[in-house]
Design a protein around this motif. Structure first.
Motif, mmCIF file in Angstrom:
data_model
loop_
_atom_site.group_PDB
_atom_site.id
_atom_site.type_symbol
_atom_site.label_atom_id
_atom_site.label_comp_id
_atom_site.label_asym_id
_atom_site.label_seq_id
_atom_site.Cartn_x
_atom_site.Cartn_y
_atom_site.Cartn_z
ATOM 1 N N VAL A 29 13.942 -85.741 -60.786
ATOM 2 C CA VAL A 29 13.624 -86.482 -59.576
ATOM 3 C C VAL A 29 12.950 -87.796 -59.954
ATOM 4 O O VAL A 29 12.089 -87.825 -60.840
ATOM 5 C CB VAL A 29 12.689 -85.676 -58.653
ATOM 6 N N ALA B 29 11.935 -79.207 -56.568
ATOM 7 C CA ALA B 29 12.628 -79.256 -57.862
ATOM 8 C C ALA B 29 11.929 -78.370 -58.878
ATOM 9 O O ALA B 29 12.578 -77.635 -59.633
ATOM 10 C CB ALA B 29 12.705 -80.698 -58.357
ATOM 11 N N GLY C 256 17.624 -85.057 -58.469
ATOM 12 C CA GLY C 256 17.068 -83.703 -58.414
ATOM 13 C C GLY C 256 18.122 -82.653 -58.153
ATOM 14 O O GLY C 256 19.304 -82.816 -58.458
ATOM 15 N N HIS D 244 15.047 -81.436 -46.298
ATOM 16 C CA HIS D 244 14.033 -82.423 -45.958
ATOM 17 C C HIS D 244 14.606 -83.433 -44.965
ATOM 18 O O HIS D 244 15.828 -83.543 -44.820
ATOM 19 C CB HIS D 244 13.554 -83.145 -47.222
ATOM 20 N N ALA E 34 15.376 -88.716 -48.814
ATOM 21 C CA ALA E 34 16.320 -89.015 -49.898
ATOM 22 C C ALA E 34 16.241 -90.475 -50.333
ATOM 23 O O ALA E 34 16.674 -90.807 -51.448
ATOM 24 C CB ALA E 34 17.743 -88.679 -49.456
ATOM 25 N N SER F 299 7.415 -81.132 -51.075
ATOM 26 C CA SER F 299 8.226 -82.338 -51.263
ATOM 27 C C SER F 299 9.419 -82.054 -52.169
ATOM 28 O O SER F 299 9.472 -81.013 -52.843
ATOM 29 C CB SER F 299 7.371 -83.454 -51.865
ATOM 30 N N PRO F 300 10.397 -82.960 -52.230
ATOM 31 C CA PRO F 300 11.499 -82.772 -53.180
ATOM 32 C C PRO F 300 11.037 -82.607 -54.627
ATOM 33 O O PRO F 300 11.726 -81.957 -55.410
ATOM 34 C CB PRO F 300 12.326 -84.052 -52.987
ATOM 35 N N ASP G 142 3.987 -82.893 -57.253
ATOM 36 C CA ASP G 142 3.790 -82.800 -55.809
ATOM 37 C C ASP G 142 2.389 -82.281 -55.525
ATOM 38 O O ASP G 142 1.991 -81.233 -56.030
ATOM 39 C CB ASP G 142 4.841 -81.859 -55.222
#
Length: 397
Positions: A367, A318, A349, A338, A343, A313-314, A33
């Motif tokens: 992820v 993570a 994740g 989020h 998704a 971000s995811p 990220d």
């Protein structure tokens, strides 16, 4: 194992995210990220134009060497753009290494120190009834702790309190009056405690708005309400300013979401001027750098409280959750979730259940990035708000 390809993906599924994707000659892909809210394209260009050419052909396993090369080799050190770019590379390499090992990343960081990761959610309201409703909503979602933000009488737009969309162009302008805030806030926390009792952990974010003297007064005034922490009470570029705050209040202090390196914390940690470090993996140089920060903090009895709103971000979240599960001096993890569209772009994740996160058992970060879905959400220029006093002068946001 060598890096053979790299791509920088900018996508906006509800908000802008910058993701670095590294691919190796073994066919493995790692993600990192690089999102820097409001300055996303600066990091994307830094990665694409300056960093990616240095990575092709390098050893994907040499994480520490790569980190030092990117930090020391550029000569121009530190800063959010540089450190977000380094973070993306670092996390992507850790993702790859854990996939090679066939283990979830937290296992490479020493294994689990706990069963799950406790979080706090955000509650806010323009007045007490709205605030109480928001707190009840977070509790219904299972959050074990709640950050409380409130409107201030006489101020139209205040940090973290939802307001109707402005008719002006971005950035949104918020207003501020420290004296009004200092008069109002203790009564808010008295009311919250009366309504929700003494056991609910409560947090509050000042967002760098007070002078050291004002921050010391606020900490003292909030002591009767037993806060879990008081966050970013004063701009901490001058680390010595926290000495004054610490001398006058015992309320736990959290700071550091805008810090980029361990040097920003040096005085704060070694003099025990804070209780929680707040820097996100995404803006601090990645897992390698944050793990070293937390190891130093542990020596002084300071815990983690990593920054984790929706602009991480995811992928970045993570990485944080893997660290949270592994480190011994974990405190709490900020988590707001989020936008639903995220998704579609970032699959798999961590899981969020009963107010707690777990990174899962998939090898690596866990992820994956759906490039087709990412392409359906192009970048949209966006800015963070700015903050002004009644006379129009710019204040800290």
């Amino acid at each position: 194992m060598r890096i053979v390809d790299a791509a920088v993906v900018v996508t906006s599924p509800g908000r802008n995210f910058v993701t670095l994707q590294l691919r190796t000659d073994a066919g493995l892909t790692g993600l990192g990220d690089a999102t820097l809210n409001g300055r996303e394209l600066a990091v994307a260009a830094y990665l694409s134009e300056h960093v990616v050419p240095l990575l092709i052909g390098t050893d994907a396993h040499a994480i520490e060497h790569t980190w030092q090369s990117l930090y020391r080799g550029a000569y121009w050190r530190r800063g959010p753009v540089t450190m977000a770019a380094i973070a993306a590379v670092d996390v992507a390499l850790w993702d790859i290494k854990a996939q090679v090992a066939g283990l979830p990343l937290y296992q490479l960081l020493g294994g689990a120190s706990r069963d799950r990761v406790a979080t706090y959610g955000h509650a806010s309201g323009r007045d007490l009834p709205e605030l109480f409703d928001s707190i009840r909503a977070r509790l219904a979602e299972g959050y074990p702790a709640v950050r409380v933000q409130t409107g201030v009488p006489g101020l139209q737009r205040v940090y973290a309190v939802a307001q109707p969309d402005a008719d002006t162009v971005l950035p949104v302008v918020e207003d501020w009056d420290s004296a009004a805030y200092l008069r109002h806030l203790p009564g808010v926390f008295e009311s919250v405690r009366n309504e929700f009792g003494p056991d609910l952990p409560l947090l509050h974010d000042v967002h760098h708005r007070l002078s050291p003297q004002q921050a010391a007064r606020l900490g003292r005034d909030l002591e009767p309400y037993d806060l879990f922490w008081l966050e970013d009470v004063t701009p901490a570029e001058d680390q010595s300013a926290l000495r004054l705050v610490r001398q006058h209040t015992t309320v736990p202090l959290a700071i550091g979401e805008v810090f980029n390196t361990v040097f920003d914390y040096q005085t704060l940690i070694t003099e025990r001027l804070i209780d929680f470090v707040r820097s996100p993996v995404t803006h601090f140089g990645g897992i390698t750098a944050v793990k070293k920060l937390l190891d130093l903090a542990a020596v002084y009895g300071i815990r983690s409280g990593l920054h984790g709103p929706a602009d991480i971000s995811p992928v970045g979240m993570a990485a944080a959750v893997h660290l949270d599960l592994a480190v011994h001096n974990f405190g709490i993890q900020e988590f707001t979730g989020h936008p639903p569209a995220a998704a579609e772009v970032f699959r798999g994740g961590y899981t969020f259940r009963d107010g707690h996160l777990h990174p899962g058992e998939a090898p690596g970060l866990g992820v994956t990035l759906d490039l087709d879905a990412a392409a359906a959400y192009p970048y949209r220029r966006a800015y963070l708000p700015v903050n002004r006093l009644h006379d129009g002068s710019v204040h800290d946001w």
